[in-house]
Enzyme design. Structure first.
Site, PDB file in Angstrom:
ATOM      1  N   ASP A 102       0.853  -1.181   0.000  1.00 22.50           N
ATOM      2  CA  ASP A 102       0.000   0.000   0.000  1.00 22.50           C
ATOM      3  C   ASP A 102       0.904   1.252   0.000  1.00 22.50           C
ATOM      4  O   ASP A 102       1.768   1.364  -0.861  1.00 22.50           O
ATOM      5  CB  ASP A 102      -0.958  -0.070   1.200  1.00 22.50           C
ATOM      6  N   TYR A 209      -2.430  11.397   2.200  1.00 25.40           N
ATOM      7  CA  TYR A 209      -3.404  11.551   1.108  1.00 25.40           C
ATOM      8  C   TYR A 209      -3.612  13.020   0.751  1.00 25.40           C
ATOM      9  O   TYR A 209      -3.817  13.354  -0.421  1.00 25.40           O
ATOM     10  CB  TYR A 209      -4.743  10.936   1.522  1.00 25.40           C
ATOM     11  N   HIS A 265      -7.042  -6.740  -0.352  1.00 29.25           N
ATOM     12  CA  HIS A 265      -5.940  -5.779  -0.316  1.00 29.25           C
ATOM     13  C   HIS A 265      -4.921  -6.128   0.769  1.00 29.25           C
ATOM     14  O   HIS A 265      -3.735  -5.839   0.627  1.00 29.25           O
ATOM     15  CB  HIS A 265      -6.531  -4.390  -0.049  1.00 29.25           C
TER      16      HIS A 265
END
Length: 286
Positions: A102, A209, A265
């Site tokens: 990730d 982010y 994931h």
């Protein structure tokens, strides 16, 4: 989990202190976790690879027991790269096997481009090449999958949502996305909640982010990476479509990919034995 087998430590790099867990001796294997995790996401890999390597799983800046700079500008790729360079050198090494999942995988990709001589082999899990991700964000299907990136741009609201009802959203992220729900015990979920509840951690981790678009991370051009690279991909990844892996070989000279069906994931936690096997096979080629 034999926690007594590994030790906790910290290292100062790039002006901040990073916490890490380590086990084993030998060539360095550096493990970089993703969001919303911490070193603990590698609990199934640390003892396995410590049999013949010095395994170091760090808490990225902003996470768990690592420092959490207050400025949003502290959470940009240039700083993450300096962190990793400092960790490798500070541990007394000049290169490592670099493994990332990730966000940790995004950092690993960028570090390998910046310092290819310091990466013996690159292993990325459920994170596309940055060039492929940038392409994906120009498609309606990946934009829909990545809706949370745009939510995280908002001030304060994402922090409140994550904290709500004893961090219930964290549990939903892990167990809700997992194909194999029993991959996460109550103890595992509690560990993630405790790490995320540490002062400043929510804003710090969301700042990764909040800087994605400002730093042009998705817009730069990428050359061909010379570092031998393995990508492992759980096929039932909700936020990242499998199609993001197609065509990666145009960016990497020596590339291989192993898909894991019926896996989310959270690949190294949900299918640790397969992940460890594929990593072992890749390292044996070197």
């Amino acid at each position: 989990m034999p926690e007594e087998a590994w030790t906790h430590n910290s290292i100062t790099t790039n002006g901040i202190k990073l916490h890490f867990v380590t086990q084993g001796e030998g060539p360095l294997m550096l493990l970089l976790h993703g969001f919303p995790e911490f070193w603990y996401s590698w609990r199934h890999q640390i003892p396995e690879f410590a049999r013949d390597r010095k395994v170091v799983a760090i808490d990225l800046r902003g996470y768990n027991d690592s420092d959490k700079p207050e400025s949003q500008s502290a959470y940009v790729m240039a700083e993450f790269i300096k962190d990793i360079q400092g960790v490798i050198e500070g541990l007394g090494y000049d290169r490592c096997v670099l493994v990332g999942h990730d966000w940790g995988g995004a950092i690993a990709w960028s570090f390998a481009y910046a310092f290819p001589q310091m990466v013996e082999r690159l292993i990325v899990l459920n994170i596309p090449h940055p060039g492929k991700f940038a392409e994906g964000l120009r498609t309606p299907q990946q934009l829909l999958r990545s809706w949370y990136i745009f939510l995280f741009q908002l001030p304060l609201l994402p922090e409140l949502l994550l904290q709500f009802d004893d961090y219930r959203l964290l549990e939903q992220m892990f167990r809700g996305m997992a194909v194999r729900k029993d991959a996460f015990t109550d103890e595992d979920i509690e560990a993630y909640k405790n790490a995320f509840a540490k002062p400043g951690a929510q804003t710090a981790t969301l700042n990764y982010y909040r800087n994605i678009f400002q730093q042009g991370f998705t817009e730069r051009s990428w050359g061909v990476l010379e570092v031998p690279t393995l990508m492992i991909w759980g096929e039932d990844d909700m936020p990242l479509g499998k199609e993001l892996t197609y065509g990666t070989e145009k960016y990497v000279k020596d590339f291989r990919i192993r898909y894991i069906p019926n896996c989310s994931h959270w690949v190294q936690q949900e299918q640790p034995q397969l992940v460890n096997q594929y990593i072992r096979e890749f390292l044996a080629e070197g």
